[in-house]
Design a protein around this motif. Structure first.
Motif, mmCIF file in Angstrom:
data_model
loop_
_atom_site.group_PDB
_atom_site.id
_atom_site.type_symbol
_atom_site.label_atom_id
_atom_site.label_comp_id
_atom_site.label_asym_id
_atom_site.label_seq_id
_atom_site.Cartn_x
_atom_site.Cartn_y
_atom_site.Cartn_z
ATOM 1 N N GLY A 1 36.786 29.862 16.431
ATOM 2 C CA GLY A 1 37.940 30.662 16.815
ATOM 3 C C GLY A 1 39.147 30.309 15.970
ATOM 4 N N ASP A 2 38.909 29.881 14.747
ATOM 5 C CA ASP A 2 39.986 29.389 13.908
ATOM 6 C C ASP A 2 39.786 29.963 12.503
ATOM 7 N N VAL A 3 40.839 30.518 11.928
ATOM 8 C CA VAL A 3 40.670 31.227 10.659
ATOM 9 C C VAL A 3 40.262 30.267 9.544
ATOM 10 N N PHE A 4 40.881 29.081 9.502
ATOM 11 C CA PHE A 4 40.536 28.184 8.405
ATOM 12 C C PHE A 4 39.127 27.628 8.575
ATOM 13 N N ASN A 5 38.759 27.364 9.824
ATOM 14 C CA ASN A 5 37.410 26.891 10.093
ATOM 15 C C ASN A 5 36.381 27.947 9.676
ATOM 16 N N LEU A 6 36.751 29.214 9.874
ATOM 17 C CA LEU A 6 35.882 30.304 9.432
ATOM 18 C C LEU A 6 35.678 30.217 7.927
ATOM 19 N N TYR A 7 36.772 29.932 7.220
ATOM 20 C CA TYR A 7 36.680 29.773 5.766
ATOM 21 C C TYR A 7 35.714 28.646 5.403
ATOM 22 N N VAL A 8 35.840 27.518 6.112
ATOM 23 C CA VAL A 8 34.976 26.375 5.808
ATOM 24 C C VAL A 8 33.508 26.751 6.008
ATOM 25 N N PHE A 9 33.213 27.432 7.105
ATOM 26 C CA PHE A 9 31.817 27.792 7.356
ATOM 27 C C PHE A 9 31.318 28.824 6.335
ATOM 28 N N PHE A 10 32.216 29.705 5.880
ATOM 29 C CA PHE A 10 31.829 30.628 4.815
ATOM 30 C C PHE A 10 31.443 29.853 3.556
ATOM 31 N N GLU A 11 32.224 28.819 3.248
ATOM 32 C CA GLU A 11 31.919 28.028 2.060
ATOM 33 C C GLU A 11 30.581 27.316 2.209
ATOM 34 N N ILE A 12 30.301 26.799 3.420
ATOM 35 C CA ILE A 12 29.018 26.128 3.653
ATOM 36 C C ILE A 12 27.869 27.102 3.407
ATOM 37 N N MET A 13 28.018 28.322 3.940
ATOM 38 C CA MET A 13 27.000 29.348 3.704
ATOM 39 C C MET A 13 26.826 29.614 2.227
ATOM 40 N N LEU A 14 27.961 29.744 1.538
ATOM 41 C CA LEU A 14 27.936 30.101 0.127
ATOM 42 C C LEU A 14 27.253 29.030 -0.692
ATOM 43 N N VAL A 15 27.661 27.778 -0.472
ATOM 44 C CA VAL A 15 27.125 26.697 -1.297
ATOM 45 C C VAL A 15 25.618 26.588 -1.084
ATOM 46 N N SER A 16 25.182 26.704 0.193
ATOM 47 C CA SER A 16 23.739 26.587 0.406
ATOM 48 C C SER A 16 23.015 27.802 -0.159
ATOM 49 N N SER A 17 23.664 28.988 -0.130
ATOM 50 C CA SER A 17 22.952 30.147 -0.678
ATOM 51 C C SER A 17 22.872 30.072 -2.201
ATOM 52 N N PHE A 18 23.875 29.458 -2.859
ATOM 53 C CA PHE A 18 23.740 29.246 -4.315
ATOM 54 C C PHE A 18 22.488 28.428 -4.592
ATOM 55 N N GLY A 19 22.367 27.322 -3.830
ATOM 56 C CA GLY A 19 21.223 26.444 -4.035
ATOM 57 C C GLY A 19 19.912 27.171 -3.801
#
Lengths: 137, 494
Positions: free
Chosen positions: B128-146
């Motif tokens: 429920g937090d905009v910045f936390n949403l950003y962090v989780f987006f980055e986690i998704m992104l980094v793992s999807s690159f891999g």
């Protein structure tokens, strides 16, 4: 390009750098420092050995694969968060214990320290994985 | 407060950690990955849904910090629908991957990255937090690159670099938007932001923030004109990876748009209706035209992701409770059907040894069951009654007619025809046509491939048969989104 001066200095600097990294790790709760920068300094200490000698020497010093530092660090971080559930508090609620030190003073240790230790291992492991692999190419 | 709400994040993370610890022992890794995915499904079905059916919301304050200051995890029906889709599809694709990678040895990082991807998805749906949403987006992104680069072939690295570059742009837009909001309101808690933005009224700055988020999530969701990265990269990955990325990852962008526009920018949402509908129409048309022109089955399906995203954006743009409910039903339908189609395409690839439609052929005779499975799923995508795509599009069409946006309804129906056409193209080329190569000895496929594909097709059929109850849940979720006062009370406690 291995030089005698570099090898001597690297051997002398190793314990100092590792101690500095631990100092930064423990100081990080209230002051600049913490697991991330501590892990970087510790990794730098080992990379210095790699530059001065070779990657095989650096790997020998680790007594294990840097791979295993990743689950160790991540596991510590996750457990430090889950520990709060034991006393019915939400994930990542912190808790402190004060350890009295000989000669007055006390050391406050808490779950954030465990989390930071996890960060320390993850950073150390990641940097070493990348640099050692590049060094061997 | 719901202490166990952290499980959808903690469980895949714990699985990933154990998989890393056993990175040399493939058998243990498989068992760990399977049990954490199955555990997630059981948790959602057994604990979270019964809870939400009663209370409607569940929240958890991370670290016990009070609401606007700490990070709050908040689940409403929209989050629960998305979490369930992620868990079910995550399990199905994992079962498929377990069978797929018996033929070629998997990389030790496959399962850890896969579980971390699921953790990122779940976190994005929970927070429920905009910045936390950003962090989780980055986690998704980094793992999807891999995940995309696994295998390390030239084409894969090329696709991954394209995807990485465009994703960084999207992340930068997201951060700019978040920074602007923080400058405006001094908070990044979504509920707190909603209250503060509503009090200060719409300004040019909030409009800019809304557009920045539209750009950021538009790239992730691959809407027109920001879609070009998707067909250039998704098809290069291994098929199970393509399935999870294509089925779920683009939909997270739509989820984030639903969440932020309903909660933070209700005023701009109505004002930008023609923008949304224009984007929706162009996305649908460009996506389906791209699909029709393709000769490679994975590329064809990748273009279809884009055109179906157009329907979701259309539902979002119509901004009525009925349209939102139809969007959510469409989301359920498309995640199941699209992932299912990728899985079926993968089986066809294993049978014929190619993804080139013109080189495929004879599948109807060689694999009649596969043909049957494809027909059900493909007709579902095209929207033939009585399959799930029909109810999804019916809801959108009714909502469009009610809002008197006749032209976008006409576009949606036309695109449906072209979707049907491209599905028939796969059918005639891969299934009906005589085999171009002599059929070799009948190769034994692992049952896991079929289990996953049949499971998703069966769920799509359940979604069609149970369209009434699912629309009921979607309607309630949509009402929650339109009347956010209960959400604010649940998060902020007042």
């Amino acid at each position: 390009m291995s030089s005698l001066i570099l090898r001597t200095v690297a051997r002398l600097l190793l314990p100092i750098l590792v101690l500095l990294s631990l100092f930064l790790l423990l100081r990080g709760h209230n002051l600049p420092g913490g697991g991330f920068v501590g892990g970087l300094v510790c990794a730098a200490a080992i990379i210095l050995q790699m530059v001065a000698y070779d990657t095989a020497t650096a790997r020998r010093m680790l007594r294990g694969s840097p791979w295993l530092l990743l689950p160790l660090g991540l596991g510590l971080a996750l457990l430090s968060g889950l520990a709060a559930l034991l006393w019915g508090q939400p994930f990542m609620t912190s808790r402190f214990v004060s350890v009295p030190l000989p000669g007055g003073g006390a050391l406050d240790l808490g779950l954030p320290t465990v989390f930071d230790l996890g960060v320390y291992f993850v950073v150390l492991g990641t940097v070493l994985l990348v640099v050692l692999n590049l060094g061997e190419e | 407060m719901t202490l166990h709400l952290v499980l959808p994040v903690a469980l895949p993370l714990a699985g990933a950690i154990l998989c890393l610890a056993f990175y040399r022992v493939a058998r243990v890794q498989r068992a760990i990955a399977l049990s954490s995915c199955a555990g997630l499904v059981l948790y959602l079905a057994g604990v979270l849904w019964p809870l939400l059916n009663g209370a409607g919301y569940a929240t958890l304050r991370i670290g016990n910090w009070p609401a606007p200051y700490g990070i709050v995890l908040a689940v409403d029906l929209l989050s629960a629908i998305m979490l369930s889709l992620a868990a079910v599809v995550g399990l199905a694709v994992l079962v498929y991957a377990l069978a797929w990678f018996r033929r070629e040895p998997e990389e030790p990082l496959l399962y850890p990255l896969y579980l971390i991807l699921l953790m990122g998805l779940n976190g994005a749906f929970l927070t429920g937090d905009v910045f936390n949403l950003y962090v989780f987006f980055e986690i998704m992104l980094v793992s999807s690159f891999g995940l995309m680069a696994l295998g390390g072939e030239r084409g894969q690295i090329e696709g991954t670099i394209k995807y990485l570059a465009i994703s960084q742009l999207s992340s930068a837009l997201f951060l700019l938007g978040a920074g602007l909001l923080y400058g405006l309101a001094g908070t990044l808690n979504m509920a707190d932001l909603a209250r503060k933005l509503a009090a200060s009224g719409a300004t040019p700055y909030t409009a800019i923030a809304a557009l920045l988020f539209l750009g950021a999530f538009g790239i992730k969701a691959a809407v027109f004109p920001l879609f070009f990265w998707l067909p250039a990269s998704y098809h290069t990955a291994k098929t199970p990876v393509t399935a999870i990325l294509g089925g779920l990852l683009t939909k997270v962008g739509i989820y984030a748009l639903c969440r932020l526009y309903t909660l933070l920018f209700p005023v701009h949402w109505a004002a930008q209706r023609s923008l949304f509908l224009g984007i929706a129409a162009l996305t649908m048309v460009v996506g389906v035209l791209g699909a029709v022109a393709q000769g490679d089955i994975k590329r064809l399906l990748s273009f279809h992701i884009i055109s179906q995203i157009g329907y979701l954006i259309m539902g979002l743009g119509l901004s009525s409770t009925l349209a939102m409910a139809a969007t959510l039903y469409f989301m359920v339908h498309i995640v199941l059907v699209k992932t299912g189609l990728f899985l079926i395409a993968g089986i066809a690839e294993q049978v014929t040894g190619t993804t080139d439609l013109y080189a495929m052929g004879g599948l109807l005779r060689r694999r009649p069951f596969l043909a049957c499975l494809f027909l059900i799923t493909a007709m579902s995508l095209a929207g033939l009654p009585p399959l799930s795509g029909f109810y999804a599009k019916l809801g959108l069409v009714i909502a469009g007619l009610q809002s008197q946006e006749y032209w976008v309804v006409a576009v949606a129906l036309g695109v449906s025809m072209l979707t049907l056409f491209s599905m028939v193209k796969i059918w005639t080329q891969a299934f009906m046509k005589k085999a171009t190569t002599a059929a070799g000895a009948k190769e034994q496929l692992r049952p896991g491939l079929y289990v996953a594909a049949v499971g998703l097709a069966a769920l799509a059929l359940v979604a069609a048969v149970g369209a009434g109850p699912i629309y009921g849940v979607a309607q309630r979720a949509s009402q929650q989104l339109f009347d956010s006062s209960a959400y604010l009370v649940a998060v902020l406690g007042r």
